[in-house]
Scaffold this motif. Structure first.
Motif: not given
Length: 326
Positions: A244-249
């Motif tokens: 989720a952190s990599y996707v930004g959500t």
């Protein structure tokens, strides 16, 4: 030699016809003479119809060519297996064709259907009343409404009841035909056919990754960058929070977006990629299984063996042995 009758009707899809002919004609004995690429053929294939000229169509029903089946419908009753190919759009199956299937079933002939067209014919025959049937996800609701006595299943690539088999659609027919070869002549022959056709010997999962979902909107773009990022980290223990952190959500949002675009959760998708990578390494390298398990993120060979048993229905050692057999 195992005899197959491919039963066709007017308006069949060109790929649906060509696919079982290609798969079964590729099956040969693994016992070869010196200097020969293939051993003896294992299937005798007849294309059977009602004797009239029929249309073979492409995508959207576009006429590709016309053909007259070289063998009569009655020849199908002398086969070991019947493969049914119908028209892809709600056909009105020939009465004599439906009766032929019922008689073949009474005689104990194995019957399999290809894609949506074959599914309509099989449903109309009554042979699947009260039983599950696979068909293409895009036509499942229409088929279920027309034949409520059949339990339409869009979660699988094919279903084998022993006497009757159905495939989901398009290339899933290849999966079903390879499964039938595996039943008839063993996994080594099926794997040999798959290798010559350059397809997986046995695909994991069902139709979920291929089902079309509504457009989630501009703020929900493709997850392909995240998928590439995860494939580069198969050996690491990546958490949902890190994805989720990599996707930004948020984890909840990334979980929902993965389901929309792949039909499964991020961690289940990642597990599948680990299994696929392990299969590739087992086929193409001599790396010890323990090392492959660590490289692919399973941690131990025991954990990898458990996942293989669940998803591939075999062990890593047996899987490697199958490919080393030829």
């Amino acid at each position: 030699m195992h005899r197959i009758a491919v039963v066709v009707v007017d308006g069949i899809h060109s790929f649906d016809l060509a696919m079982p002919l290609q798969v079964f004609s590729t099956a040969h004995s693994l016992d070869t003479e010196p200097g020969e690429l293939f051993g003896p053929r294992l299937y005798d294939i007849h294309v059977c119809g009602n004797g009239r000229d029929l249309l073979v169509a492409g995508v959207g029903g576009v006429e590709m060519y016309r053909m007259t089946p070289p063998y009569p419908l009655a020849d199908a009753l002398t086969a070991d297996t019947i493969v049914v190919i119908g028209a892809p759009r709600d056909p009105e199956p020939l009465a004599e064709g439906l009766e032929l299937l019922r008689e073949a079933h009474r005689r104990g002939i194995r019957i399999a259907s290809i894609s949506t067209g074959g599914a309509w014919v099989m449903a109309a025959s009554g042979l699947l009343d009260g039983r599950r049937m696979a068909t293409h996800w895009s036509r499942a609701n229409v088929l279920a409404e027309r034949y409520p006595q059949v339990h339409v299943d869009t979660d699988v690539l094919f279903i084998d009841h022993g006497d009757v088999l159905t495939s989901a659609g398009a290339a899933s027919g290849i999966d079903m035909c390879l499964h039938m070869i595996r039943q008839d002549f063993g996994s080594a022959v099926a794997a040999d056919v798959a290798r010559h056709m350059v397809v997986p010997p046995q695909r994991d999962g069902g139709q979920a990754p291929y089902i079309a979902h509504p457009d989630p909107g501009d703020d929900h773009g493709s997850l392909e960058p995240a998928m590439r990022w995860l494939r580069e980290r198969l050996g690491e223990q990546v958490t949902l929070a890190e994805i989720a952190s990599y996707v930004g959500t948020s984890p909840r949002t990334v979980n929902r977006r993965f389901r929309e675009q792949t039909g499964t959760t991020p961690l289940q998708w990642l597990l599948r990629q680990r299994v696929y990578r392990a299969q590739e390494l087992l086929e193409t390298t001599d790396l010890p299984i323990e090392e492959i398990a660590r490289y692919c993120g399973f941690g131990t060979s025991i954990a990898m063996r458990q996942h293989f048993a669940k998803h591939i229905k075999t062990s890593p050692t047996a899987y490697r042995r199958t490919f080393r057999a030829f």
